[in-house]
Enzyme design. Sequence first.
Site, PDB file in Angstrom:
ATOM      1  N   ARG A  57       1.064  -1.021  -0.157  1.00  0.00           N
ATOM      2  CA  ARG A  57      -0.074  -0.032  -0.135  1.00  0.00           C
ATOM      3  C   ARG A  57       0.943   1.156  -0.006  1.00  0.00           C
ATOM      4  O   ARG A  57       2.095   1.406   0.315  1.00  0.00           O
ATOM      5  CB  ARG A  57      -0.890  -0.202   1.209  1.00  0.00           C
ATOM      6  CG  ARG A  57      -2.037  -1.068   1.179  1.00  0.00           C
ATOM      7  CD  ARG A  57      -2.675  -1.154   2.592  1.00  0.00           C
ATOM      8  NE  ARG A  57      -3.632  -0.053   3.049  1.00  0.00           N
ATOM      9  CZ  ARG A  57      -4.163   0.372   4.167  1.00  0.00           C
ATOM     10  NH1 ARG A  57      -3.825  -0.389   4.951  1.00  0.00           N
ATOM     11  NH2 ARG A  57      -4.707   1.416   4.100  1.00  0.00           N
ATOM     12  N   LYS A 102      -2.400  -8.161  10.247  1.00  0.00           N
ATOM     13  CA  LYS A 102      -3.970  -7.934  10.574  1.00  0.00           C
ATOM     14  C   LYS A 102      -4.823  -7.677   9.509  1.00  0.00           C
ATOM     15  O   LYS A 102      -6.115  -7.917   9.737  1.00  0.00           O
ATOM     16  CB  LYS A 102      -3.957  -7.026  11.624  1.00  0.00           C
ATOM     17  CG  LYS A 102      -3.705  -5.710  11.299  1.00  0.00           C
ATOM     18  CD  LYS A 102      -3.793  -4.428  12.398  1.00  0.00           C
ATOM     19  CE  LYS A 102      -3.488  -2.973  11.990  1.00  0.00           C
ATOM     20  NZ  LYS A 102      -4.603  -2.535  10.826  1.00  0.00           N
ATOM     21  N   ASP A 103      -4.302  -7.340   8.454  1.00  0.00           N
ATOM     22  CA  ASP A 103      -5.259  -7.052   7.311  1.00  0.00           C
ATOM     23  C   ASP A 103      -5.262  -8.253   6.101  1.00  0.00           C
ATOM     24  O   ASP A 103      -6.215  -8.229   5.560  1.00  0.00           O
ATOM     25  CB  ASP A 103      -4.644  -5.904   6.371  1.00  0.00           C
ATOM     26  CG  ASP A 103      -4.469  -4.624   7.166  1.00  0.00           C
ATOM     27  OD1 ASP A 103      -5.554  -4.327   8.002  1.00  0.00           O
ATOM     28  OD2 ASP A 103      -3.796  -3.824   6.757  1.00  0.00           O
ATOM     29  N   LEU A 160     -14.039  -1.526  15.851  1.00  0.00           N
ATOM     30  CA  LEU A 160     -14.792  -2.025  16.822  1.00  0.00           C
ATOM     31  C   LEU A 160     -14.225  -2.741  17.878  1.00  0.00           C
ATOM     32  O   LEU A 160     -14.788  -2.583  19.102  1.00  0.00           O
ATOM     33  CB  LEU A 160     -16.018  -2.864  16.003  1.00  0.00           C
ATOM     34  CG  LEU A 160     -16.803  -2.317  14.961  1.00  0.00           C
ATOM     35  CD1 LEU A 160     -17.713  -3.217  14.369  1.00  0.00           C
ATOM     36  CD2 LEU A 160     -17.499  -1.234  15.428  1.00  0.00           C
ATOM     37  N   ARG A 161     -13.179  -3.563  17.576  1.00  0.00           N
ATOM     38  CA  ARG A 161     -12.574  -4.169  18.889  1.00  0.00           C
ATOM     39  C   ARG A 161     -12.027  -3.241  19.956  1.00  0.00           C
ATOM     40  O   ARG A 161     -12.199  -3.407  21.017  1.00  0.00           O
ATOM     41  CB  ARG A 161     -11.283  -5.031  18.151  1.00  0.00           C
ATOM     42  CG  ARG A 161     -10.370  -5.289  19.463  1.00  0.00           C
ATOM     43  CD  ARG A 161      -9.084  -5.899  18.699  1.00  0.00           C
ATOM     44  NE  ARG A 161      -8.375  -4.941  18.073  1.00  0.00           N
ATOM     45  CZ  ARG A 161      -7.526  -3.952  18.638  1.00  0.00           C
ATOM     46  NH1 ARG A 161      -7.432  -4.003  19.797  1.00  0.00           N
ATOM     47  NH2 ARG A 161      -6.846  -3.133  17.807  1.00  0.00           N
ATOM     48  N   ARG A 162     -11.552  -2.064  19.606  1.00  0.00           N
ATOM     49  CA  ARG A 162     -11.086  -1.115  20.411  1.00  0.00           C
ATOM     50  C   ARG A 162     -12.259  -0.330  21.046  1.00  0.00           C
ATOM     51  O   ARG A 162     -12.478  -0.100  22.472  1.00  0.00           O
ATOM     52  CB  ARG A 162     -10.189  -0.006  19.733  1.00  0.00           C
ATOM     53  CG  ARG A 162      -8.726  -0.490  19.402  1.00  0.00           C
ATOM     54  CD  ARG A 162      -7.977   0.483  18.563  1.00  0.00           C
ATOM     55  NE  ARG A 162      -6.771   0.095  18.144  1.00  0.00           N
ATOM     56  CZ  ARG A 162      -6.111   0.256  17.180  1.00  0.00           C
ATOM     57  NH1 ARG A 162      -6.641   0.931  16.209  1.00  0.00           N
ATOM     58  NH2 ARG A 162      -4.883  -0.395  16.787  1.00  0.00           N
ATOM     59  N   ARG A 188     -11.201   7.425  10.641  1.00  0.00           N
ATOM     60  CA  ARG A 188     -10.507   6.747   9.747  1.00  0.00           C
ATOM     61  C   ARG A 188      -9.381   7.563   9.258  1.00  0.00           C
ATOM     62  O   ARG A 188      -9.297   8.895   9.485  1.00  0.00           O
ATOM     63  CB  ARG A 188     -11.354   6.382   8.623  1.00  0.00           C
ATOM     64  CG  ARG A 188     -12.176   5.073   8.884  1.00  0.00           C
ATOM     65  CD  ARG A 188     -12.652   4.557   7.776  1.00  0.00           C
ATOM     66  NE  ARG A 188     -11.827   3.836   6.789  1.00  0.00           N
ATOM     67  CZ  ARG A 188     -11.950   3.452   5.589  1.00  0.00           C
ATOM     68  NH1 ARG A 188     -13.118   3.353   5.140  1.00  0.00           N
ATOM     69  NH2 ARG A 188     -10.868   2.950   4.751  1.00  0.00           N
ATOM     70  N   GLY A 189      -8.458   7.143   8.432  1.00  0.00           N
ATOM     71  CA  GLY A 189      -7.414   7.900   7.819  1.00  0.00           C
ATOM     72  C   GLY A 189      -5.908   7.420   8.178  1.00  0.00           C
ATOM     73  O   GLY A 189      -5.925   6.607   9.163  1.00  0.00           O
ATOM     74  N   ASN A 190      -4.998   7.695   7.774  1.00  0.00           N
ATOM     75  CA  ASN A 190      -3.686   7.126   8.109  1.00  0.00           C
ATOM     76  C   ASN A 190      -3.273   7.882   9.372  1.00  0.00           C
ATOM     77  O   ASN A 190      -3.785   8.678  10.002  1.00  0.00           O
ATOM     78  CB  ASN A 190      -2.568   7.424   7.108  1.00  0.00           C
ATOM     79  CG  ASN A 190      -2.580   9.003   6.766  1.00  0.00           C
ATOM     80  OD1 ASN A 190      -2.403   9.883   7.489  1.00  0.00           O
ATOM     81  ND2 ASN A 190      -2.204   9.251   5.568  1.00  0.00           N
ATOM     82  N   VAL A 191      -2.171   7.400   9.852  1.00  0.00           N
ATOM     83  CA  VAL A 191      -1.708   7.771  11.309  1.00  0.00           C
ATOM     84  C   VAL A 191      -1.584   9.447  11.402  1.00  0.00           C
ATOM     85  O   VAL A 191      -1.977  10.060  12.134  1.00  0.00           O
ATOM     86  CB  VAL A 191      -0.176   7.025  11.576  1.00  0.00           C
ATOM     87  CG1 VAL A 191       0.304   7.807  12.937  1.00  0.00           C
ATOM     88  CG2 VAL A 191      -0.511   5.721  11.820  1.00  0.00           C
ATOM     89  N   ARG A 246      -4.853  11.368  11.561  1.00  0.00           N
ATOM     90  CA  ARG A 246      -5.315  11.200  12.677  1.00  0.00           C
ATOM     91  C   ARG A 246      -4.598  11.989  13.728  1.00  0.00           C
ATOM     92  O   ARG A 246      -5.497  12.566  14.568  1.00  0.00           O
ATOM     93  CB  ARG A 246      -5.332   9.498  13.285  1.00  0.00           C
ATOM     94  CG  ARG A 246      -6.003   8.969  12.324  1.00  0.00           C
ATOM     95  CD  ARG A 246      -6.389   7.374  12.893  1.00  0.00           C
ATOM     96  NE  ARG A 246      -6.977   6.267  11.989  1.00  0.00           N
ATOM     97  CZ  ARG A 246      -7.231   5.195  12.135  1.00  0.00           C
ATOM     98  NH1 ARG A 246      -7.711   5.020  13.436  1.00  0.00           N
ATOM     99  NH2 ARG A 246      -7.734   4.403  11.199  1.00  0.00           N
ATOM    100  N   CYS A 292     -13.432  -7.517   9.443  1.00  0.00           N
ATOM    101  CA  CYS A 292     -12.867  -6.058  10.099  1.00  0.00           C
ATOM    102  C   CYS A 292     -14.082  -5.482  10.889  1.00  0.00           C
ATOM    103  O   CYS A 292     -13.651  -4.494  11.769  1.00  0.00           O
ATOM    104  CB  CYS A 292     -12.757  -5.206   9.109  1.00  0.00           C
ATOM    105  SG  CYS A 292     -11.197  -5.376   8.025  1.00  0.00           S
TER     106      CYS A 292
END
Length: 309
Positions: free
Chosen positions: A11, A82-83, A129-131, A148-151, A154, A241
């Site tokens: 990515r 994880k993806d 959702l896990r968090r 959402r969005g990259n680090v 955020r 997800c």
Amino acid sequence: MPRSVLRVGTRGSALALAQAENVRKAISQVVSHRNFELVPITTRGDTMSGPIPPVGGKGLFTNDIQDALATGKIDLAVHSAKDLPALPFEGIVLAAVPPREDPRDALITRHGGGLSKLQPGATVGTSSLRRTVQLLAMGRGLVPTPMRGNVDARLRKLSAGEVQSLVLALAGLRRLGKDSRVAEVLPTTVMLPAPGQGALAVECRAGDKDMREALSKIEDPLARRAFEAERAFLLALGGSCNVPLGALATLDGNTIRLRGLVGTLDGARVLRDEGTGTDPVSVGEALADAMRSAGADEIIAAATAASPE
């Protein structure tokens, strides 16, 4: 490996490129007579806005890269483990799981204080959702806020005051050199990570024997066994997800300890259990069976039905 330049698909985000660069450096030490170049690929998940769909969510960030690998447009692919979907992609093999970064989640706050400093009503940015389930289950009155969005995006939203805190993977922050922003690393007893969090998955074509042999030399057998146990647990529960599910495997010698979590979207009911054994797949499937007996199927079905299409 006939090509003089071998193409590493990934990515295009800063984090994905940093992860792929780590793999490129490692494999370059093994195949020193070849050059490797990074090939950024835009995935369907990168172009989506809004929530990830509950059906088929897994694969949104990997399928386009896997397709490029299968059709010969790249020579190996690097994913966040994880993806990676639990089911394999035809013609492609998981050739290496390199040494795993710290799998825990981290809290970043505007004021710099940790979890105990967040007051009831404090907003916590997360797309997971896990968090969300685990934040609500704390009973502290925290308000998970979809983000959402990259680090970097955020972190900018946090600085702009859109939320008062963030929960992000510690591994990603470290790989980007941004772990100095961390206010608190959350214990796994408080925030169990996603299956595969902190690990990388490196794939190549099944028939590329030279690449498979080269990638085997950057493999970490302990990281592989932990990931296989977590992945088996995910697959056995049909996780995606949009399912509030966590899992973390640790190893003590040859013994695998796998902890799992499934919870309702409001955090009112959270199932936690653990299992041990020596075979990763057996451990994952046995834990899934135990949690299914305790009601995990009903929780997952309700969560999937409640998720937006």
